[in-house]
Design a protein around this motif. Structure first.
Motif, PDB file in Angstrom:
ATOM      1  N   ILE A  69      -8.681   3.270  -1.280  1.00 17.38           N
ATOM      2  CA  ILE A  69      -8.022   2.066  -0.776  1.00 17.38           C
ATOM      3  C   ILE A  69      -9.008   1.339   0.131  1.00 17.38           C
ATOM      4  O   ILE A  69      -9.441   1.885   1.146  1.00 17.38           O
ATOM      5  N   VAL A  70      -9.385   0.135  -0.265  1.00 15.68           N
ATOM      6  CA  VAL A  70     -10.295  -0.669   0.546  1.00 15.68           C
ATOM      7  C   VAL A  70      -9.441  -1.570   1.434  1.00 15.68           C
ATOM      8  O   VAL A  70      -8.734  -2.450   0.944  1.00 15.68           O
ATOM      9  N   VAL A 107       0.844  -1.204   0.000  1.00 11.21           N
ATOM     10  CA  VAL A 107       0.000   0.000   0.000  1.00 11.21           C
ATOM     11  C   VAL A 107       0.873   1.245   0.000  1.00 11.21           C
ATOM     12  O   VAL A 107       0.633   2.192  -0.760  1.00 11.21           O
ATOM     13  N   GLN A 108       1.891   1.244   0.862  1.00  7.57           N
ATOM     14  CA  GLN A 108       2.792   2.392   0.898  1.00  7.57           C
ATOM     15  C   GLN A 108       3.512   2.572  -0.440  1.00  7.57           C
ATOM     16  O   GLN A 108       3.679   3.700  -0.929  1.00  7.57           O
ATOM     17  N   TYR A 109       3.929   1.468  -1.024  1.00  7.73           N
ATOM     18  CA  TYR A 109       4.587   1.536  -2.329  1.00  7.73           C
ATOM     19  C   TYR A 109       3.653   2.151  -3.370  1.00  7.73           C
ATOM     20  O   TYR A 109       4.066   3.019  -4.159  1.00  7.73           O
ATOM     21  N   PHE A 110       2.395   1.719  -3.388  1.00  7.51           N
ATOM     22  CA  PHE A 110       1.441   2.231  -4.370  1.00  7.51           C
ATOM     23  C   PHE A 110       1.209   3.726  -4.170  1.00  7.51           C
ATOM     24  O   PHE A 110       1.158   4.495  -5.152  1.00  7.51           O
ATOM     25  N   CYS A 126      -7.755  -1.341  -9.952  1.00  6.16           N
ATOM     26  CA  CYS A 126      -6.292  -1.362 -10.084  1.00  6.16           C
ATOM     27  C   CYS A 126      -5.676  -2.417  -9.172  1.00  6.16           C
ATOM     28  O   CYS A 126      -6.369  -3.154  -8.468  1.00  6.16           O
ATOM     29  N   ASP A 127      -4.365  -2.480  -9.186  1.00  3.38           N
ATOM     30  CA  ASP A 127      -3.591  -3.450  -8.428  1.00  3.38           C
ATOM     31  C   ASP A 127      -2.464  -2.707  -7.727  1.00  3.38           C
ATOM     32  O   ASP A 127      -1.924  -1.739  -8.268  1.00  3.38           O
ATOM     33  N   LEU A 128      -2.112  -3.165  -6.539  1.00  2.00           N
ATOM     34  CA  LEU A 128      -1.053  -2.508  -5.773  1.00  2.00           C
ATOM     35  C   LEU A 128       0.341  -2.758  -6.340  1.00  2.00           C
ATOM     36  O   LEU A 128       1.237  -1.926  -6.186  1.00  2.00           O
ATOM     37  N   HIS A 129       0.539  -3.894  -7.009  1.00  2.50           N
ATOM     38  CA  HIS A 129       1.888  -4.391  -7.298  1.00  2.50           C
ATOM     39  C   HIS A 129       2.398  -3.945  -8.660  1.00  2.50           C
ATOM     40  O   HIS A 129       3.001  -4.712  -9.394  1.00  2.50           O
TER      41      HIS A 129
END
Length: 281
Positions: free
Chosen positions: A101-102, A78-81, A158-161
């Motif tokens: 962000i869910v 999450v922090q990276y995103f 979307c996706d976090l990675h």
């Protein structure tokens, strides 16, 4: 310039998306330059022998894009995103996107605090959801919590990675047209240990996990299928694409340069629920 499938505007018309960067400057003054980006859909009408602009295919550079991600025990991602999107904002100055962000719970990490510390704090909304991680439920609850400015607004699952290219938000904006088309970009899935500096992997032709759709069409197809996909993961992206196609919408697939998906473990994502795809692999 992009060409779209024959028949979108009728059997005798071909649709194109034209991008242009127009630069102007005063005569003999190298320091007084300004530029303007234009994206416009056009089609050639062989009957009249003219190039025309279909009014229903309008690209609004100020249209809101609402990006939504789900997270369960993925605090560092999450922090990276958030950092990725912050850098995109610094590079583009794009004021017309939000992030939802869910949060299904992230052990040892406070997602709300991450959002508040971010330079994007005013445009990040954290939706806290209890219970087991269910992606369809997360997306639907996140969309329900969004503040929309009109039916033309874009929802982007979307996706976090991801390693996100600088033009990503505007690409979404250009390829989602209310009542006409949705955007499901292709992402390159990196192999374990690989990175954008050594991008070895494969294009994910079978996945539809990234999806942009107008708020109008989201409501028209009924959103996520939270009845069938409540205790299993896998297949929900194909199911929503089936309903999109049945609604007569074009699904635009496009390889996006420099859009990479990092390899990651799925350990800890599902507690008690069934990951259907993992069960058969």
């Amino acid at each position: 310039m992009e060409q779209f499938p024959h028949g979108l505007l009728g059997d005798d018309k071909l649709l194109y998306l034209v991008d242009a960067e127009i630069e102007s400057r005063k005569y003999n003054d190298q320091d007084s330059r300004s530029s303007l980006s234009i994206s416009m859909y056009m089609f050639f009408n062989p009957t009249t022998n003219k190039i025309c602009h279909p009014i229903e295919f309008n690209v609004d550079h100020h249209r809101m894009v609402h990006i939504i991600v789900t997270a369960s025990n993925l605090g560092k991602w999450v922090q990276y995103f958030i950092d990725e999107m912050t850098q995109l904002y610094k590079d583009t100055g794009d004021d017309f996107f939000t992030i939802t962000i869910v949060d299904f719970g992230n052990e040892g990490e406070n997602v709300t605090s991450m959002a508040k510390r971010s330079a994007l704090a005013e445009r990040i909304n954290v939706v806290e959801v209890g219970g087991e991680f269910v992606k369809t439920v997360g997306y639907q609850k996140g969309v329900n919590a969004m503040q929309f400015y009109g039916v033309d607004d874009v929802i982007f699952l979307c996706d976090l990675h991801l390693d996100i290219p600088v033009d990503f938000v505007h690409r979404i904006r250009k390829h989602v047209i209310k009542g006409q088309m949705v955007f499901a970009p292709l992402v390159m899935k990196l192999e374990c240990g690989k990175s954008p500096l050594d991008p070895k992997g494969l294009w994910d032709f079978n996945g539809y996990g990234l999806l942009g759709i107008s708020k109008y069409d989201w409501d028209r197809i009924g959103g996520m299928n939270t009845e069938e996909f409540t205790s299993k993961w896998g297949g929900e992206d194909w199911e929503i694409i089936d309903r999109i196609v049945q609604a007569g919408l074009l699904v635009v697939r496009q390889r996006i340069p420099y859009l990479y998906h990092y390899y990651h473990t799925k350990k800890g994502l599902w507690k008690g629920g069934i990951n259907r795809l993992m069960d058969v692999m």
